[in-house]
Design an enzyme around this catalytic site. Structure first.
Site, PDB file in Angstrom:
ATOM      1  N   ASP A  46      -3.745 -57.703-106.213  1.00  0.00           N
ATOM      2  CA  ASP A  46      -4.592 -57.934-107.309  1.00  0.00           C
ATOM      3  C   ASP A  46      -3.565 -58.325-108.500  1.00  0.00           C
ATOM      4  O   ASP A  46      -3.163 -57.729-109.675  1.00  0.00           O
ATOM      5  CB  ASP A  46      -5.304 -56.615-107.851  1.00  0.00           C
TER       6      ASP A  46
ATOM      7  N   HIS B 267      -3.172 -57.464-112.241  1.00  0.00           N
ATOM      8  CA  HIS B 267      -4.074 -58.298-113.135  1.00  0.00           C
ATOM      9  C   HIS B 267      -3.554 -59.084-114.210  1.00  0.00           C
ATOM     10  O   HIS B 267      -4.241 -58.964-115.506  1.00  0.00           O
ATOM     11  CB  HIS B 267      -5.225 -57.102-113.496  1.00  0.00           C
TER      12      HIS B 267
ATOM     13  N   HIS C  83      -6.445 -50.310-106.381  1.00  0.00           N
ATOM     14  CA  HIS C  83      -7.765 -50.842-106.554  1.00  0.00           C
ATOM     15  C   HIS C  83      -8.622 -50.067-107.482  1.00  0.00           C
ATOM     16  O   HIS C  83      -9.710 -50.397-107.745  1.00  0.00           O
ATOM     17  CB  HIS C  83      -8.476 -50.691-105.303  1.00  0.00           C
TER      18      HIS C  83
ATOM     19  N   ASN D 137      -8.399 -57.626-103.401  1.00  0.00           N
ATOM     20  CA  ASN D 137      -9.640 -58.027-103.333  1.00  0.00           C
ATOM     21  C   ASN D 137      -9.654 -59.594-104.218  1.00  0.00           C
ATOM     22  O   ASN D 137     -10.662 -60.189-104.091  1.00  0.00           O
ATOM     23  CB  ASN D 137     -10.637 -57.207-103.471  1.00  0.00           C
ATOM     24  N   HIS D 138      -8.792 -59.471-105.109  1.00  0.00           N
ATOM     25  CA  HIS D 138      -8.762 -60.469-106.355  1.00  0.00           C
ATOM     26  C   HIS D 138      -8.091 -61.806-105.584  1.00  0.00           C
ATOM     27  O   HIS D 138      -8.137 -62.741-106.119  1.00  0.00           O
ATOM     28  CB  HIS D 138      -8.141 -60.025-107.604  1.00  0.00           C
TER      29      HIS D 138
ATOM     30  N   HIS E 232      -4.564 -52.346-100.137  1.00  0.00           N
ATOM     31  CA  HIS E 232      -4.997 -52.613-101.537  1.00  0.00           C
ATOM     32  C   HIS E 232      -6.174 -51.708-101.774  1.00  0.00           C
ATOM     33  O   HIS E 232      -6.215 -50.717-102.599  1.00  0.00           O
ATOM     34  CB  HIS E 232      -5.442 -53.677-101.746  1.00  0.00           C
TER      35      HIS E 232
END
EC number: 3.1.3.16
Length: 327
Positions: A91, A65, A247, A123-124, A172
């Protein structure tokens, strides 16, 4: 951009030069270089399977992130490529301050060491999500929207899952009620966006839940939760030993579920500056023995937070469909 125009070595050198500098120091990159990274890595992703079959030894990392300083700390701890083989579980962007440096170093390593360095989709790595949670804004501020779209084209080609030595299943998010055979993953065509429901969505979005048997509703408003029984059945059916996923923020950087049949890895310590979590990395040796390397949360960050360490913040964030955007 032609291959000859992208000097990956020069870019990696620049990206690593900020080690030891103040956290958050921007790395100067040209738009052409970043675009070249996206185009070249996309070609490599498409040339490799959507379900990777990998061999140990390797190190597996969870969410990053945009916490670029922490990514560099992970490599300092685990060894900079090609010293160790790596699998990242997705991510890479959003929420942190340096999504661009983070994704650019990862893509550069993918290009430099295509058989030793692997990236799965989180998912990002999806336009509808990173449009909202920071990556779009960072691209727009430092470059332009067109470059963000080039990243989207690259992310749409990332592999979705990996199996290590036929025994460790990595993705993920988690399992899917639609997943009966590994062949279903292999049949997913790329490039693809992440749909709102179904197999691909679940692999990137689902979560284990100790209070659920079978499948349950997910507080995120997307996909499902699954119980320990689902994990056991899946491992038995496919002759696997372990599910490794990311996640979710976990306090110690790693957390077991279902009698150690599933492990959650999260590799961004002090996530968003809001949590006191450690960051974890799992090392898998040639015998498939798994051990964990931990990046402790820094005290320094915590003391600036309202209420300090004892303010009773939850270990994992509330999983709502639309968590508030931190600004």
């Amino acid at each position: 951009m032609a291959d000859g125009e992208l000097n990956v070595d020069s870019l990696i050198t620049r990206l690593l030069e900020v080690r030891g500098c103040r956290p958050g120091k921007i790395v100067q990159m040209t738009e052409a270089e970043v675009r070249g990274l996206c185009i070249k890595s996309r070609e490599i992703f498409l040339s490799q399977p959507i379900l990777l079959e990998l061999e140990a030894p390797l190190k597996i990392c969870g969410d990053i992130h945009g916490q670029y300083t922490d990514l560099l700390r992970l490599f300092e701890y685990g060894g900079f490529p090609p010293e160790a083989n790596y699998l990242f579980l997705g991510d890479y962007v959003d929420r942190g301050k340096q999504s661009l440096e983070t994704i650019c170093l990862l893509l550069a390593y993918k290009i430099k060491y295509p058989e030793n360095f692997f990236l799965l989709r989180g998912n990002h790595e999806c336009a509808s999500i990173n449009r909202i949670y920071g990556f779009y804004d960072e691209c727009k501020r430092r470059f332009n929207i067109k470059l963000w779209k080039t990243f989207t084209d690259c992310f749409n080609c990332l592999p979705i899952a990996a199996i290590v030595d036929e025994k460790i299943f990595c993705c993920h998010g988690g399992l899917s009620p639609d997943l009966q055979s590994m062949e279903q993953i292999r049949r997913i065509m790329r490039p693809t966006d992440v749909p709102d429901t179904g197999l691909l969505c679940d692999l990137l979005w689902s979560d284990p839940d100790k209070d659920v048997q079978g499948w349950g509703e997910n507080d995120r408003g997307v996909s499902f939760t699954f119980g320990a029984d689902v994990v056991s059945k899946f491992l038995n059916r496919h002759d696997l030993d372990l599910i490794c996923r990311a996640h979710q923020v976990v306090e110690d950087g790693y957390e077991f579920f279902a009698k150690r049949q599933l492990v959650t890895l999260f590799s961004a310590p002090n996530y968003c500056g809001e949590f006191d979590n450690a960051g974890g990395m799992m090392s898998v040796d040639e015998t498939l023995m798994c051990s964990f390397q931990i990046l402790k949360p820094s005290e320094k960050k915590a003391k600036y937070q309202y209420g300090g360490l004892n303010s009773g913040r939850p270990v994992t964030p509330p999983r709502t469909a639309n968590p508030p955007k931190k600004r």
